[in-house]
Design a protein around this motif. Sequence first.
Motif, PDB file in Angstrom:
ATOM      1  N   TRP A   1       0.832  -1.215   0.000  1.00  0.00           N
ATOM      2  CA  TRP A   1       0.000   0.000   0.000  1.00  0.00           C
ATOM      3  C   TRP A   1       0.860   1.255   0.000  1.00  0.00           C
ATOM      4  O   TRP A   1       0.638   2.183  -0.778  1.00  0.00           O
ATOM      5  CB  TRP A   1      -0.940  -0.017   1.193  1.00  0.00           C
TER       6      TRP A   1
ATOM      7  N   THR B   1       3.302   0.921  -3.590  1.00  0.00           N
ATOM      8  CA  THR B   1       2.733   0.845  -4.935  1.00  0.00           C
ATOM      9  C   THR B   1       1.457   1.652  -5.102  1.00  0.00           C
ATOM     10  O   THR B   1       0.966   1.784  -6.220  1.00  0.00           O
ATOM     11  CB  THR B   1       2.442  -0.624  -5.324  1.00  0.00           C
ATOM     12  N   VAL B   2       0.925   2.170  -4.002  1.00  0.00           N
ATOM     13  CA  VAL B   2      -0.301   2.974  -4.091  1.00  0.00           C
ATOM     14  C   VAL B   2      -0.035   4.419  -3.657  1.00  0.00           C
ATOM     15  O   VAL B   2      -0.138   5.347  -4.458  1.00  0.00           O
ATOM     16  CB  VAL B   2      -1.441   2.361  -3.252  1.00  0.00           C
TER      17      VAL B   2
ATOM     18  N   THR C   1       0.911   7.458  -6.238  1.00  0.00           N
ATOM     19  CA  THR C   1      -0.047   8.561  -6.384  1.00  0.00           C
ATOM     20  C   THR C   1       0.634   9.898  -6.183  1.00  0.00           C
ATOM     21  O   THR C   1       0.402  10.852  -6.943  1.00  0.00           O
ATOM     22  CB  THR C   1      -1.212   8.382  -5.398  1.00  0.00           C
TER      23      THR C   1
ATOM     24  N   HIS D   1      -7.023   1.947  -7.279  1.00  0.00           N
ATOM     25  CA  HIS D   1      -6.281   0.831  -6.708  1.00  0.00           C
ATOM     26  C   HIS D   1      -7.242   0.086  -5.778  1.00  0.00           C
ATOM     27  O   HIS D   1      -7.979   0.708  -5.014  1.00  0.00           O
ATOM     28  CB  HIS D   1      -5.075   1.332  -5.922  1.00  0.00           C
TER      29      HIS D   1
ATOM     30  N   HIS E   1      -7.142  -3.174  -3.109  1.00  0.00           N
ATOM     31  CA  HIS E   1      -6.263  -4.128  -2.440  1.00  0.00           C
ATOM     32  C   HIS E   1      -6.998  -4.887  -1.350  1.00  0.00           C
ATOM     33  O   HIS E   1      -7.740  -4.288  -0.559  1.00  0.00           O
ATOM     34  CB  HIS E   1      -5.075  -3.406  -1.792  1.00  0.00           C
TER      35      HIS E   1
ATOM     36  N   GLY F   1       1.345  -5.656  -5.096  1.00  0.00           N
ATOM     37  CA  GLY F   1       0.814  -4.694  -6.034  1.00  0.00           C
ATOM     38  C   GLY F   1      -0.021  -5.365  -7.117  1.00  0.00           C
ATOM     39  O   GLY F   1       0.195  -6.521  -7.463  1.00  0.00           O
TER      40      GLY F   1
ATOM     41  N   ARG G   1      -2.704  -4.394 -10.837  1.00  0.00           N
ATOM     42  CA  ARG G   1      -3.109  -3.391 -11.809  1.00  0.00           C
ATOM     43  C   ARG G   1      -4.339  -2.644 -11.308  1.00  0.00           C
ATOM     44  O   ARG G   1      -5.242  -3.238 -10.716  1.00  0.00           O
ATOM     45  CB  ARG G   1      -3.430  -4.055 -13.147  1.00  0.00           C
ATOM     46  N   PRO G   2      -4.397  -1.313 -11.533  1.00  0.00           N
ATOM     47  CA  PRO G   2      -5.585  -0.557 -11.134  1.00  0.00           C
ATOM     48  C   PRO G   2      -6.828  -1.034 -11.891  1.00  0.00           C
ATOM     49  O   PRO G   2      -6.725  -1.628 -12.969  1.00  0.00           O
ATOM     50  CB  PRO G   2      -5.230   0.883 -11.524  1.00  0.00           C
TER      51      PRO G   2
END
Length: 248
Positions: free
Chosen positions: A150, A153-154, A158, A213, A215, A223, A225-226
């Motif tokens: 989180w 990768t998020v 961002t 995202h 999760h 991670g 893919r969105p």
Amino acid sequence: MREHAGTSAATPDPSSTTRTGNNAEIFAACPQFFANGQPPVVVHRPTNRALCYDAFAILHSGESKTAVYVAEKLNRASIADADEKRTNKFFPDARLRSGERATLDDYKGSGFDRGHLAPAGDMPTAQAMAQSFSLANMVPQAPEHNRGAWAKTVEAATRKYAGRASGNLYVITGPVFEPSIAQSESIGPGHVHVPKYLFKLVYDQNKNRAWAHWHLNDDTTRGSRPISYAELVKRTGIEFLPGVSPSQ
């Protein structure tokens, strides 16, 4: 979202909280955090409260004792200013009724991190940083997920995107409880509910593009893919960008 020890912090003006009513009116004190000033359209719940902070806004649920969602506006300038020292002083927001808010004792010994929804790393001022440690801005989060996938990768991705974007990003982060809030796991004497999933929606206003995202709230999560905005709406039942039709 990182968990650290802490006990208190200055809370915002108590006047900047309200029960839910008309969707736009409840955030009349801080419409700047929403695309076109329009908050997400959610089903009215008696214990929902709108909270305005310096750098984000929260719709808080007294049922889950977490946010329904947290909204931010990010851009190059705000990211450039986001260099404040972490306060690490978690605190229960006194604007919420005692029976509807999380406490420090709820997280103690729970095995879960106090995971930020509006990340401390996004905060552009010292006061905003302090406010980000409100427990209203936290969810019980699996520690390895919080500090790993989180965060890296998020949240970091961002911020990186916002730092090079040509305009404003509207970011909405929140928990998903399945099969329902009532049937979800909870922690502490106050029964703070543990989300099964976490999402972060990113809307680039200049490009009219949105993605999310999604999760699983688990230490094994890596991670992924969105997903599309349409898929997020389908999974949550929430219209996060009313009046907006982002390209896919």
